[in-house]
Write an enzyme that holds these catalytic residues in place. Structure first.
Site, mmCIF file in Angstrom:
data_model
loop_
_atom_site.group_PDB
_atom_site.id
_atom_site.type_symbol
_atom_site.label_atom_id
_atom_site.label_comp_id
_atom_site.label_asym_id
_atom_site.label_seq_id
_atom_site.Cartn_x
_atom_site.Cartn_y
_atom_site.Cartn_z
ATOM 1 N N SER A 136 0.822 -1.210 0.000
ATOM 2 C CA SER A 136 0.000 0.000 0.000
ATOM 3 C C SER A 136 0.858 1.263 0.000
ATOM 4 O O SER A 136 2.001 1.278 0.478
ATOM 5 C CB SER A 136 -0.918 0.015 1.220
ATOM 6 O OG SER A 136 -0.188 0.268 2.403
ATOM 7 N N CYS A 176 -2.415 -4.641 -8.630
ATOM 8 C CA CYS A 176 -2.115 -3.215 -8.524
ATOM 9 C C CYS A 176 -2.285 -2.487 -9.848
ATOM 10 O O CYS A 176 -2.610 -1.296 -9.869
ATOM 11 C CB CYS A 176 -0.702 -3.019 -7.991
ATOM 12 S SG CYS A 176 0.562 -3.863 -8.974
ATOM 13 N N GLU A 207 6.864 -0.439 -4.940
ATOM 14 C CA GLU A 207 5.707 -0.510 -5.845
ATOM 15 C C GLU A 207 4.459 -0.415 -4.984
ATOM 16 O O GLU A 207 4.178 -1.309 -4.187
ATOM 17 C CB GLU A 207 5.683 -1.797 -6.659
ATOM 18 C CG GLU A 207 4.554 -1.777 -7.676
ATOM 19 C CD GLU A 207 4.076 -3.138 -8.087
ATOM 20 O OE1 GLU A 207 2.862 -3.287 -8.342
ATOM 21 O OE2 GLU A 207 4.898 -4.068 -8.130
#
Length: 483
Positions: A230, A285, A251
């Site tokens: 996150s 994601c 990331e």
């Protein structure tokens, strides 16, 4: 019986050890909530030991050994494909399609990492402005890399750090998400051990932050951090490491736009959007978050997208068809339900899905405002949000109106125009006439803005996993002006 499903222990100093924190995590199969494994969680003391024994001092000087280990590892992954895919399905709720795609992506990472082995040591010469001086450029491993991976593409996102970090001569201390701790932690550990990795070079700890705090970001042995998760945690990592100047590859979250321009081939766009939005039930994601459509093709696109989505099949365990699998856990399921209600208040429902146990069939909403709370939220679920744009330029403005910038897509019959608009999108990756869920091991992967920093892929990962050194040699005295 899949022998990998018995691997419920951490791997520290060359041994599989049972966690001694006194807490046990029950790993449940997302398809039916059946028990996959009981995992005794490691304590802070055990985690500290993993960092203390981690050492690359010999490993970094032995490229032949590194290459041999990686070659052995590739053979072992190929040999155990069936069981690895089985654990991806049982532990992570992957569909058969997604599990096999993840396995192939992992093999590709391993093969590309072999090419990195020789990229440390002396890597180049540079000309000099001073007579008699020779400039040599060296790369050296960072040292100890702390690797923290998520649950959604657990094996792929773990090996994306582990394989290149080891290839470049680093030691790795790895923490998978315990929900997928077997497939992204124990399986890499047992195969690396069999492949011949030294006991001090790779450690794997099955634990949770509530037990070990920030040690994976703050331990004094850490020289680099690789984290996928996150944005909130990513920001916290930057905060707690700020005074140490540790290399961080992050990331983080995404809000990927999928832009359909006025001249787009709608059938092509819809075919690409289906996996881009619904693969792994949107729990990626890079998954499409906002579908931004030019007003001239808006209604026709919606009709085609709805018709294609209605034909999607839910996947039961090991079923070779279907891309709609279960939501990974109850927390994510409750978030999905909340997002559905938010979307109902923000737009008009085009397709009403269903919540069946841990499964959520696709929901589609239209007339969503780009600045609405739901549009600005990373959904991580099979919810399609369609936003109308009055022009191609407005579509680009909408795409950029977000705190995130991971992946994006543009559909147009004019590829040159698509490239022109792609340059205007504030995103680490943009694809013309392709969906957003793409990752190749030889391409720079990463985001901008709140989607992270650093890049994975060969050779781009070198910047985060190695250090550059300038070494110069001088032949003959220099005519200093003050002598």
């Amino acid at each position: 019986m899949n022998i990998f499903l018995t691997l419920n222990k951490s791997y520290i100093d060359g041994k599989f050890v049972e966690g001694d924190s006194g807490e046990v995590f029950q790993s449940l199969n997302p398809f039916d909530d059946s028990l996959v494994a009981e995992i005794p969680l490691a304590s802070l003391e055990q985690t500290n030991k993993a960092f203390e024994v981690a050492d690359n001092s010999e490993w970094k000087h032995n490229p032949k050994q590194r290459k041999k280990v990686l070659k052995n590892l590739i053979k072992l992954f190929i040999q155990h494909r069936k069981n690895i895919v089985d654990v991806l399905i049982k532990e992570g709720g992957s569909t058969f399609v997604k599990a096999n795609a993840e396995y192939v992506a992992t093999i590709n990472i391993l093969r590309e990492s072999l090419k990195l082995v020789e990229k440390i040591g002396h890597v180049g010469n540079r000309s000099s402005l001073i007579p008699g001086k020779k400039n040599l450029i060296y790369r050296s491993p960072k040292g100890v890399v702390s690797s923290v991976a998520p649950f959604n593409f657990p094996l792929h996102l773990s090996m994306r750090t582990i394989a290149p970090a080891l290839a470049l001569g680093n030691a790795v201390v790895h923490k998978p998400d315990v929900q997928t701790g077997i497939v992204s932690g124990a399986i890499p550990a047992v195969l690396l051990r069999e492949a011949g990795v030294p006991s001090n070079v790779f450690q794997m700890v099955l634990t949770e932050p509530k037990l070990v705090g920030e040690v994976f970001f703050t331990h004094e042995k850490i020289n680099a951090i690789s984290f996928t998760g996150s944005t909130a945690v990513g920001k916290h990592i930057r905060k707690v490491t700020n005074d140490r100047f540790i290399s961080t590859a992050l990331e983080l979250g995404g809000n990927s736009p999928f832009i359909v321009m006025d001249d787009a081939n709608l059938d092509h766009a819809v075919r690409a959007l289906i996996p881009g939005k619904f693969l792994h039930s949107g729990q990626i994601c890079m998954s499409v978050n906002r579908i931004i459509v030019h007003e001239s093709v808006y209604e026709e696109f919606i009709d085609k997208f709805k018709a294609a989505t209605e034909n999607l099949k839910m996947s039961v365990e090991h079923n070779k068809v279907g891309i709609i699998g279960p939501i990974i856990n109850k927390t994510q399921l409750e978030k999905t339900k909340k997002f559905i209600e938010m979307a109902k208040e923000s737009g008009e429902m085009v397709l009403e899905g269903e919540v069946k146990g841990n499964f959520v069939t696709p929901f589609i909403f239209k007339d969503i405002k780009n600045d609405s709370e739901i549009a600005q939220t990373e959904l991580f679920s099979p919810i399609g949000l369609i936003i109308k744009a009055s022009s191609n330029d407005e579509a680009i403005r909408f795409a950029n109106d977000t705190d995130y910038g991971l992946s994006a897509a543009i559909f147009t019959e004019d590829v040159e125009k698509g490239q022109m608009y792609a340059e205007q999108i504030e995103s680490g990756m943009v694809h013309v006439n392709e969906q957003t869920v793409l990752d190749f091991p030889n391409i720079p992967f990463g985001g901008v803005k709140n989607s992270g920093m650093g890049r994975y892929g060969n050779p781009y990962v070198l910047e985060d996993f190695t250090d550059l050194k300038w070494m110069s040699t001088q032949r003959g005295p220099l005519p200093y002006p003050f002598n």
